[in-house]
Scaffold this active site. Structure first.
Site, PDB file in Angstrom:
ATOM      1  N   ASP A  97      -1.249   6.660  -7.042  1.00 46.09           N
ATOM      2  CA  ASP A  97      -1.819   5.718  -6.083  1.00 46.09           C
ATOM      3  C   ASP A  97      -1.650   4.185  -6.601  1.00 46.09           C
ATOM      4  O   ASP A  97      -2.967   3.951  -7.517  1.00 46.09           O
ATOM      5  CB  ASP A  97      -3.154   6.055  -5.482  1.00 46.09           C
ATOM      6  N   ASP A 124       1.005  -1.229   0.100  1.00 41.96           N
ATOM      7  CA  ASP A 124       0.045  -0.018   0.223  1.00 41.96           C
ATOM      8  C   ASP A 124       0.870   1.217   0.075  1.00 41.96           C
ATOM      9  O   ASP A 124       1.574   1.515   1.025  1.00 41.96           O
ATOM     10  CB  ASP A 124      -0.835  -0.028   1.217  1.00 41.96           C
TER      11      ASP A 124
END
Length: 513
Positions: free
Chosen positions: A327, A122
Site C-alpha cells: 500500500d 491512492d
C-alpha cells in the site's frame, strides 16, 4: 550488518515543481507513459497544500503525526476524542491529522481545452474523480504567507470532448438509483475516514498523456471518472482538495480503463525516491530481470496482496508465512504479531548500539537506539523478506533517524497491527514496484527513480559468521546516505527545506499554459 552514514547529500536540481511533473519515463515499450509525483511533506506539496502547524520533516513530531495519520486513513482510528486532533505531550502544539490526507500528489490535465488538477494518488481506492460543477468544494488554497492558488473545477459543459456515462454502461454500479437506462450514472464513494465521501455522476473525457518513446507523442486517452459534485469530510481540509486518482484493481480505475481502450497494458509501476519524489508509469510491465511474486486476488474487495514465506534479519532466517498488502498510501510498515516479533526481536538482539528508552508519547516506534555523539555512521542488521515463489526482497530503508533533545536516535520503522500486515512506503523506497494486473504478479527492481537505471548499491549480505558480531554488508555510500535530521549541522539537506516559494508554482503553471 549494513553501514549507515550521515554524510551530506545535495538534492539541488531534483526539486522539480509539481505543476511541471509530466515528465517522460524510461522507454521500455509501446504504450508506456509516466509522470512524477511528490510526497505530502515534500517542498513542492507543502508550498501549495494547507497544513496548519505541520511539524518539520524528520522531527519526532513528524513521525508521531504520520503514524497517527496511517491509523486514521486505514481505518485504525484513534479514540473518539482524538479523531481530528493530535495533541503533543508538550501541550502547546496541535496538528489536524485528517488534514494530512494522502501521501502522494501529482498534476494531471483533463478535457478540451485542457485544465490541470492536482490530484492525490491512492492504490487503496479505484475511482478517479475531480471536483465538478460543485457548490461545496475547495476552490482556493491559501499558503501560510498569505498567497493563494485558485484551483480548477471541472465542468462537462466546458469540455468539447466530455460525455456523460449512462446507467446502462457496464461501469455503472448504481443502476438501482437510475430513473431509466439512459439516465446519467450516479456514484457515491465512502472512504474510511469518518464522514468522508465523494458524490456525483460518471463522465468520460480525455486524460492527456505523453508516450515514453523518443517521439514524445501526445496521447489523448479517453477515461471514465467521477464528476464530483459533493465532497465531504477531510476533502475540505486539504486531504484531496483537487481530486483523487484511484489506482485499485476494479474495472473503473484508470489502469483498467486504459487497458480496455487498448492504450496501455494493464500494468503500472511506482518508484519511490529518497527525497520525497517518485514516478508512476502506466503500461510498465517491468523487466526480464526483475524479481516477482504472485498477487492474491480476493473478492469482494481485491487489493495488492502478496505472501511472505521467510524473514531474514542479519543473516538469521526464520520460516514464517503471512499475507501482506502493498500500500503506497501508508507511510510505515505494519506487521501482525508473529512477523513483528520475529523482525523486531531479531533486530534488537543484533543491534550494536544502546537501546533508547522512549515513551509512546515521544515516538511511535518501539525499537530505537541512541547514536554516540562522535559517530557519523553506524551498522545495523540487514532485513530481507522472501516472497512466495522464492524471490528475495531486501529492505533498503527499514530505519528512520530522528533528532531528540539529548541525542540522535535510529528506529526500526515498523509497528504492530492486529488484522493484516501492510508493506508501507518505507519498505518500497529504492524500488520500482510493478503492479502487473494482467499476469497478477507484483514485481520489483532496484531503481533511483530518475534515470530509470538500477542504483549502484550492493545488496545487503546475509553471510553467516561464527564471530560474535555479524559481518558488515556494504552499501554504496552515495546510494544509501540519508541526510541527518538534526538542524544547524553540515548534514542538513536542502531537499527537506520547507521554504520554497509559492510564486515558483504559479510560474510553472503559466509556463505549461
Amino acid at each position: 550488518m549494513v553501514w549507515y552514514s550521515s554524510c551530506r547529500i545535495s538534492f539541488l536540481g531534483l526539486l522539480i515543481l509539481l505543476a511541471s511533473s509530466w515528465v517522460l519515463d524510461r522507454c521500455e515499450g509501446f504504450g508506456e507513459f509516466g509522470f512524477e509525483f511528490h510526497h505530502r511533506f515534500s517542498d513542492q506539496v507543502v508550498g501549495v497544500l494547507p497544513g496548519d502547524g505541520l511539524p518539520n520533516r524528520d522531527s519526532s513530531k513528524y513521525y508521531r503525526v504520520m503514524a497517527h495519520r496511517d491509523r486514521l486513513i486505514r481505518g485504525r482510528r484513534l479514540s473518539n476524542e482524538d479523531q481530528s486532533l493530535v495533541t503533543f505531550s508538550d501541550g502547546n502544539e496541535t496538528v489536524r491529522v485528517d488534514a494530512l490526507g494522502f501521501l502522494h500528489y501529482a498534476n494531471v490535465t483533463v478535457g478540451t481545452p485542457s485544465d490541470w488538477f492536482m490530484v492525490a494518488l491512492d492504490t487503496g481506492s479505484d475511482l478517479f474523480w475531480l471536483p465538478c460543477d460543485c457548490t461545496n468544494c475547495v476552490r482556493e488554497l491559501k499558503a501560510p504567507g498569505g498567497s493563494s492558488l485558485d484551483l480548477n473545477i471541472y465542468s462537462p459543459n466546458a469540455s468539447s470532448t466530455s460525455t456523460k456515462v449512462p446507467c446502462n454502461s457496464t461501469l455503472c454500479t448504481r443502476g438501482d438509483r437510475c430513473a431509466s437506462p439512459e439516465s446519467d450514472c450516479p456514484y457515491q464513494i465512502r472512504y474510511l475516514s469518518n464522514g468522508t465521501s465523494s458524490t456525483g455522476v460518471l463522465v468520460e473525457d480525455v486524460l492527456h498523456l505523453v508516450s515514453n518513446d523518443k517521439s514524445s507523442k501526445a496521447i489523448p486517452a479517453r477515461v471514465t471518472f467521477g464528476c464530483g459534485q459533493v465532497q465531504t469530510g477531510v476533502f475540505h481540509d486539504g486531504a484531496a482538495p483537487n481530486g483523487l486518482f484511484g489506482l485499485g484493481l476494479e474495472d473503473i480505475s484508470v489502469p483498467s480503463v486504459l487497458a480496455k481502450e487498448g492504450i496501455a497494458a494493464n500494468s503500472f509501476s511506482m518508484c519511490f525516491g529518497n527525497d520525497g519524489a517518485g514516478r508512476i508509469s502506466f503500461g510498465d510491465k517491468g523487466s526480464v530481470d526483475q524479481r516477482e511474486t504472485p498477487l492474491n486476488i480476493r473478492q469482494p474487495h481485491p487489493t495488492y496482496n502478496i505472501t511472505v514465506t521467510k524473514i531474514s534479519v542479519g543473516g538469521n532466517t526464520g520460516d514464517l508465512e503471512f499475507d501482506a498488502v502493498f500500500d503506497s498510501g501508508t507511510s510505515f510498515t505494519y506487521l501482525t504479531d508473529a512477523a513483528y516479533t520475529l523482525i523486531s526481536e531479531s533486530f534488537n538482539s543484533l543491534a550494536l548500539d544502546k537501546r533508547y528508552q522512549t515513551t509512546d508519547s515521544e515516538l511511535p516506534f518501539e525499537y530505537c537506539y541512541a547514536l554516540s555523539p562522535n559517530k557519523d555512521s553506524f551498522q545495523y542488521p540487514a532485513v530481507n523478506l522472501t516472497m512466495k515463489g522464492g524471490s528475495s526482497y531486501p529492505v533498503y530503508h527499514p530505519l528512520v533517524v530522528i533528532p531528540m533533545k539529548d541525542t540522535d536516535v535510529y528506529c526500526l520503522a515498523i509497528m504492530k497491527i492486529e488484522d493484516i500486515s501492510i508493506i508501507g512506503q518505507n519498505f518500497m523506497t529504492g524500488y520500482r514496484v510493478v503492479f502487473d494486473r494482467e499476469k497478477l504478479i507484483l514485481g520489483w527492481k532496484e531503481s533511483d527513480c530518475y534515470t530509470g537505471e538500477t542504483s549502484a548499491r550492493t545488496l545487503p549480505s546475509n553471510r553467516s559468521s561464527s564471530s560474535a558480531r555479524p559481518p558488515a554488508s556494504s552499501f554504496d555510500p552515495e546510494a544509501t546516505n540519508i541526510p541527518s535530521p538534526r538542524p544547524n549541522t553540515s548534514t542538513t539537506s536542502a531537499a527537506y527545506s520547507l521554504s520554497i516559494s509559492l510564486s515558483l508554482f504559479f510560474f510553472s503553471i503559466l509556463a505549461i499554459l
